[in-house]
Design an enzyme around this catalytic site. Structure first.
Site, PDB file in Angstrom:
ATOM      1  N   TYR A 213       0.835  -1.206   0.000  1.00 31.53           N
ATOM      2  CA  TYR A 213       0.000   0.000   0.000  1.00 31.53           C
ATOM      3  C   TYR A 213       0.866   1.251   0.000  1.00 31.53           C
ATOM      4  CZ  TYR A 213      -3.104   3.601   1.943  1.00 31.53           C
ATOM      5  OH  TYR A 213      -3.809   4.760   2.169  1.00 31.53           O
TER       6      TYR A 213
ATOM      7  N   LYS B  41       1.135   4.270  -2.805  1.00 30.78           N
ATOM      8  CA  LYS B  41       0.890   5.681  -2.492  1.00 30.78           C
ATOM      9  C   LYS B  41       2.116   6.541  -2.793  1.00 30.78           C
ATOM     10  CE  LYS B  41      -3.406   5.541  -1.167  1.00 30.78           C
ATOM     11  NZ  LYS B  41      -4.441   6.171  -2.033  1.00 30.78           N
TER      12      LYS B  41
END
Length: 268
Positions: A157, A161
């Site tokens: 994740y 990002k």
């Protein structure tokens, strides 16, 4: 020329908010509509998509932005019913805990598709139409503080990002000659339905949050206000930037409030 209160208005501009059925996306959709934009909500959950769209007078299109064919179809419908899209908010995303030694290729790909690939697909397609029409625009990517710091248990994740942040810079440079600005917003702890599920009720609107310099969690409308600014002419010379709307967490770099004294200390 002096600035004017009208510079913040988005009257009759067409905005798309992906993942606009809940949380930060819903708040941004509400904010853009309040400042005059004609909003299309692209949301995977048909119930929340319809509910939010009906409440704010938006166009709700149930869509999974991970599917580029659905993106193409939704963009055509949005342009047909509302007009050419000049504001795009790439907000859709999600996460789950995935420790590094346990992360599978499927898990990695799922997080990449949920948080990064659709940012390219949506931006590219909206930008192509704007360039063809000779219109300016504003793209706003929702990233996270996890894109600039280590995130144990959330490596895939965080990598996605971080990719959003770098993509924002590169897209800004490539699209600047076409008067299309690209910026990002990086929240930290913001009170949403997703946060409540992940934290098991640890964070509330009224409880102190010593890990944040402002000692409280963020509110959805505080993210939305920055999105409205970035969409408007008030930010006409701003591109390629990531704005940390996080109560000071990014600046703190590990300094937190001592729960007993209130003084800053480094570490827990």
């Amino acid at each position: 020329m002096a600035i004017s209160p009208s510079d913040i208005l988005l009257t009759d501009r067409v905005a798309v908010v992906t993942g606009g059925g809940a949380g930060i996306g819903r708040g941004i959709a509400e904010g853009l509509a309040a400042f005059g934009a004609k909003v299309a909500i692209w949301e995977r959950d048909p119930d929340s998509c319809t509910a939010v769209a009906d409440r704010i007078g938006a166009l709700g299109i149930p869509i999974d932005v991970r599917d580029t064919a659905q993106v193409d179809s939704a963009l055509e419908r949005t342009a047909l019913e509302l007009g050419e899209v000049s504001i795009l908010v790439n907000n859709a995303g999600g996460t789950f805990r995935s420790p590094l030694l346990e992360t599978t290729e499927n898990g990695w790909d799922a997080l990449y598709r949920s948080n990064l690939r659709h940012v390219l697909a949506c931006t590219q397609r909206v930008a192509r139409r704007l360039v063809a029409a000779g219109m300016p625009g504003s793209v706003i990517n929702i990233t996270s503080i996890e894109g600039v710091r280590a995130a144990p248990g959330f490596a895939a994740y965080a990598a996605a990002k971080a990719g959003v942040i770098n993509y924002t810079k590169t897209a800004a440079l490539e699209l600047a000659p076409h008067r299309i600005r690209v910026n990002a917003i990086a929240p930290d702890i913001t009170l949403t339905e997703g946060l409540m599920q992940l934290s098991d009720g640890e964070f509330t609107a009224d409880a102190p949050a010593p890990v944040i310099p402002m000692n409280r969690v963020g509110r959805v409308e505080e993210i939305a206000s920055v999105a409205v600014f970035l969409a408007s002419e008030m930010s006409s010379y701003l591109t390629g930037q990531t704005i940390h709307v996080d109560g000071g967490t990014h600046a703190a770099s590990g300094w937190v409030h001592d729960p007993q004294t209130g003084d800053y200390k480094l570490g827990p």
